[in-house]
Enzyme design. Sequence first.
Site, PDB file in Angstrom:
ATOM      1  N   ASP A 209      35.834  -7.185  98.578  1.00  0.00           N
ATOM      2  CA  ASP A 209      37.145  -6.605  98.334  1.00  0.00           C
ATOM      3  C   ASP A 209      37.036  -5.091  98.161  1.00  0.00           C
ATOM      4  OD1 ASP A 209      40.013  -7.121  97.602  1.00  0.00           O
ATOM      5  OD2 ASP A 209      39.379  -6.201  95.711  1.00  0.00           O
ATOM      6  N   GLU A 282      36.208  -5.746 103.459  1.00  0.00           N
ATOM      7  CA  GLU A 282      37.614  -5.362 103.492  1.00  0.00           C
ATOM      8  C   GLU A 282      37.631  -3.846 103.293  1.00  0.00           C
ATOM      9  OE1 GLU A 282      41.863  -5.822 101.154  1.00  0.00           O
ATOM     10  OE2 GLU A 282      40.011  -5.308 100.133  1.00  0.00           O
TER      11      GLU A 282
END
Length: 535
Positions: A209, A282
């Site tokens: 993330d 990401e």
Amino acid sequence: MTLNDQMSVSGQEWWRHAVTYQIYPRSFADANGDGVGDMAGITSRLPYLRDLGVDAIWISPFYTSPQKDHGYDVADYCDVDPLFGTLADADAMIERAHELGLKVIVDLVPNHTSSEHVWFQQALAAGPGSPERERYIFRDAKPDGSLPNNWMSVFGGPAWTQAPDGQYYLHLFDSSQPDLNWRNPEVGDMFVDVLRFWLDRGADGFRVDVAHGLFKEESLRDQDVEEGKTPSSDGRDAADVPMVERTVRDEPMWDQPEVHDVYRRWHDVLAKYDGDRMMVAEAWTQTPESMAAYIRDDEFSQAFNFAWLLANWSAAEFTEVITGTMDAVGLVGGSPTWVLSNHDVVRHMTRYGGGEVGLARARAATMTMLALPGSAYVYQGEELGLPEVEVAPEFRQDPFFIRTGEGGRDGCRVPIPWSGTAAPYGFGPGDGQPWLPQPADWAHLTAEAEAGDPESTLEFYRAALAVRRTFATTAGDDVEVLSLGDDVVAFRRGPITALLNCGTTPVDLPAGEVAMASGPVDGTLAPDTAVWLRS
């Protein structure tokens, strides 16, 4: 033979051409009837995913968390939140997935922790100048009493919150998600331990993330902003800007060069485990070239390619995404990824217009994406043709909405309808609505209703993934873009020619056997339709 088996036989890493299904755990399947999905629910539905034809699952965070941002605010990286079950439940899920030939990718959140993480509680208690505070980014106010800098939170408002003793701490997301100080070696060491914890439990990889975060410019200077504009948060706010008009912004809080040293270290950790363990980033970077930097040989296996997700319904924009992506990953010999929806954006069926038109376009775009080399990521529910849901304000739970009163991501996170004619549509046992209410008109969109219906989106996905498996690992990685008109996306990859009609009139099909189509074809390709031709 599964695609993973084919890759094992051919000697390729399993992730290079895999289709990965994203599970948002609280909205996937509920085993205990509390209205929230859980580990046991995931395990119970794994055969469905095997039959769908995907190769791997990526599970959004399920760690111990106060759930202020639905698990992306982590209090303990090495345990399962009781909301989702236990570590034993996670072990059972991983074991069952492997029995079914599915790889398991775990979500990792290294940019920030929860404010309830023991480290942050220690930092608050220890006070300014303490070693405990050095694990996060604390700063005094400017001499005039203003905030340390002008940075904005992705969730709206300033990126700084004042601690009880007067110092401010940085949070590029919610105030309950303080950013870690990655210039402190303790932080890096802790996350290496976390990687090993989940690798030892059988995780096949990690989705990382905010991988472009972690390091900020050391000076923490103000962001340069054009006169009359406000500071921006990240690349996600560019979704309504045509790709050809996007310019590189000043972003001292994102994509700093030091971040790559972290991922080289992580790459070395994964390399010591068998089974081609992988990482996917990401990284909301501003150009395909900056995205490709994350997938050099000694860093990530892949990085999410958000360019298509941000593109409008346009043959020119889609073609630009394809050529730009292939050129960029070619610079580093990387493997491309393709994604149209996830838990952070409006579902692409709705982005493309909604209703019958939006669904036709969504199927066509999906087919076009699946024909390309590299791996594809599918978000739960898109295989059912689920639209974005307009969640009433009183039910919204996204911190972005709570902080700003606008937008939010709840509409793409409404729990999956599995069966039946009324909520909770088989999502869990019992009656009544789950944690986010499901629409009253979803009976025709359940997995049960669509199974066996040749016209359904579910059967379309099953068929497309089955056909893709026949060429995914053998068609090669070269893409030849064809010119068949301004409104047509067209390319050849090995024996497969893929066409997508983004226009308003039919176009003639070139020669070739129809291997798969998203709608009827009769020598011409209708608007909002895609086709694969085999030579």
